[in-house]
Write an enzyme that holds these catalytic residues in place. Sequence first.
Site, PDB file in Angstrom:
ATOM      1  N   PRO A  89       6.221  -3.310   7.786  1.00  0.00           N
ATOM      2  CA  PRO A  89       5.032  -3.594   8.591  1.00  0.00           C
ATOM      3  C   PRO A  89       4.561  -2.363   9.358  1.00  0.00           C
ATOM      4  CG  PRO A  89       6.969  -4.659   9.532  1.00  0.00           C
ATOM      5  CD  PRO A  89       7.383  -4.088   8.218  1.00  0.00           C
ATOM      6  N   ASP A 173     -14.088  -3.891  -9.173  1.00  0.00           N
ATOM      7  CA  ASP A 173     -13.296  -4.555  -8.132  1.00  0.00           C
ATOM      8  C   ASP A 173     -13.867  -4.324  -6.741  1.00  0.00           C
ATOM      9  OD1 ASP A 173     -11.439  -5.566  -9.826  1.00  0.00           O
ATOM     10  OD2 ASP A 173      -9.918  -4.041  -9.443  1.00  0.00           O
TER      11      ASP A 173
HETATM   12  C1  JE8 Z   1      11.143  -8.835  13.142  1.00  0.00           C
HETATM   13  N1  JE8 Z   1      11.347  -7.817  12.093  1.00  0.00           N
HETATM   14  C2  JE8 Z   1      10.376  -6.728  12.273  1.00  0.00           C
HETATM   15  C3  JE8 Z   1      10.549  -5.660  11.218  1.00  0.00           C
HETATM   16  C4  JE8 Z   1      10.478  -6.284   9.798  1.00  0.00           C
HETATM   17  C5  JE8 Z   1      11.455  -7.433   9.651  1.00  0.00           C
HETATM   18  C6  JE8 Z   1      11.296  -8.135   8.315  1.00  0.00           C
HETATM   19  N2  JE8 Z   1      11.311  -7.167   7.209  1.00  0.00           N
HETATM   20  C7  JE8 Z   1      12.445  -6.572   6.745  1.00  0.00           C
HETATM   21  C8  JE8 Z   1      12.082  -5.703   5.725  1.00  0.00           C
HETATM   22  C9  JE8 Z   1      10.684  -5.792   5.554  1.00  0.00           C
HETATM   23  C10 JE8 Z   1       9.764  -5.162   4.699  1.00  0.00           C
HETATM   24  C11 JE8 Z   1       8.402  -5.439   4.825  1.00  0.00           C
HETATM   25  C12 JE8 Z   1       7.972  -6.353   5.789  1.00  0.00           C
HETATM   26  C13 JE8 Z   1       6.526  -6.595   5.995  1.00  0.00           C
HETATM   27  N3  JE8 Z   1       6.079  -7.461   6.932  1.00  0.00           N
HETATM   28  N4  JE8 Z   1       4.720  -7.430   6.920  1.00  0.00           N
HETATM   29  C14 JE8 Z   1       4.289  -6.566   6.014  1.00  0.00           C
HETATM   30  N5  JE8 Z   1       2.962  -6.279   5.749  1.00  0.00           N
HETATM   31  C15 JE8 Z   1       5.405  -6.021   5.385  1.00  0.00           C
HETATM   32  C16 JE8 Z   1       5.269  -5.088   4.315  1.00  0.00           C
HETATM   33  N6  JE8 Z   1       5.060  -4.358   3.433  1.00  0.00           N
HETATM   34  C17 JE8 Z   1       8.881  -7.017   6.625  1.00  0.00           C
HETATM   35  C18 JE8 Z   1      10.234  -6.715   6.517  1.00  0.00           C
HETATM   36  C19 JE8 Z   1      11.227  -8.447  10.746  1.00  0.00           C
END
Ligand code: JE8
Length: 247
Positions: A89, A173
């Site tokens: 994220p 697109d």
């Molecule tokens: C509370 N925590 C915060 C950090 C991330 C944790 C979950 N997580 C672990 C690995 C991982 C990879 C991607 C994403 C992700 N979330 N939203 C997006 N657009 C993504 C993308 N590409 C999320 C992820 C949860």
Amino acid sequence: MRIDIISIFPEYFAPLDVSLIGKARERGILDVHLHQLRDWAHDVHRTVDDTPYGGGPGMVMKPEPWGEAIDAVLAADQDARPRIIVPTPSGVPFTQRLAMEYVAEPWLLFTPARYEGIDSRVMAEYGSRLCVDEVSIGDYVLAGGEAAVLVMVEAVGRLLPGVLGNARSAVDDSFAPGEMENLLEGPVYTKPPEWRGHEVPEILLSGHHGKIARWRRDEALRRTARNRAELLAALDPATLDKHDRRL
Ligand SMILES: CN1CCC[C@H](Cn2ccc3ccc(-c4n[nH]c(N)c4C#N)cc32)C1
């Protein structure tokens, strides 16, 4: 194009066996390799996570299994280097423009994490000699990176030559650089000409291609103004003619 994906949930990628991407794989246009990260976790429990240094919630993915897994993937072709894509994220936005950049790469390695992410030393280790991109598919939080990899593989894979039935549709697109960049696609219709009292716009039955193109652009501008007004601000004024300005 070769794509490698390292994950603790390789079964998450079953959708890559079907539809457009599945057919591209059958035809040899796309070569996808899935890897179970736990194969490089050597303790009896095949542990891939641990508590975060400095405290805080959740767990962090250990560097050792990731390092061994990425080394094993790199060893698959010592004459080439993959572009590493880390879904997070905290990454740069994944856009159509970035998809078009990726489709030109012969080899992509996706590293979808779980928990709170991968120990930051892993990408520091590979970032010194490979191209490593931290990429986000949107401003919301998922439970892991696998869904993001599915999104990116589909967006990139559909751009590979020979994958789309009509090569032109990729050029048209939404968001594709050029005339459609920053414009959403307008409404689409097919037979029957009337359905539950709803008729297909007359212009689409006229056979007048110039007027149809004009109508479609007007509808694209109207939908963009309605759903993504901020994109209109990014439109190159040079691409707007006096007709557009009247909308
Ligand atoms: C509370 N925590 C915060 C950090 C991330 C944790 C979950 N997580 C672990 C690995 C991982 C990879 C991607 C994403 C992700 N979330 N939203 C997006 N657009 C993504 C993308 N590409 C999320 C992820 C949860």
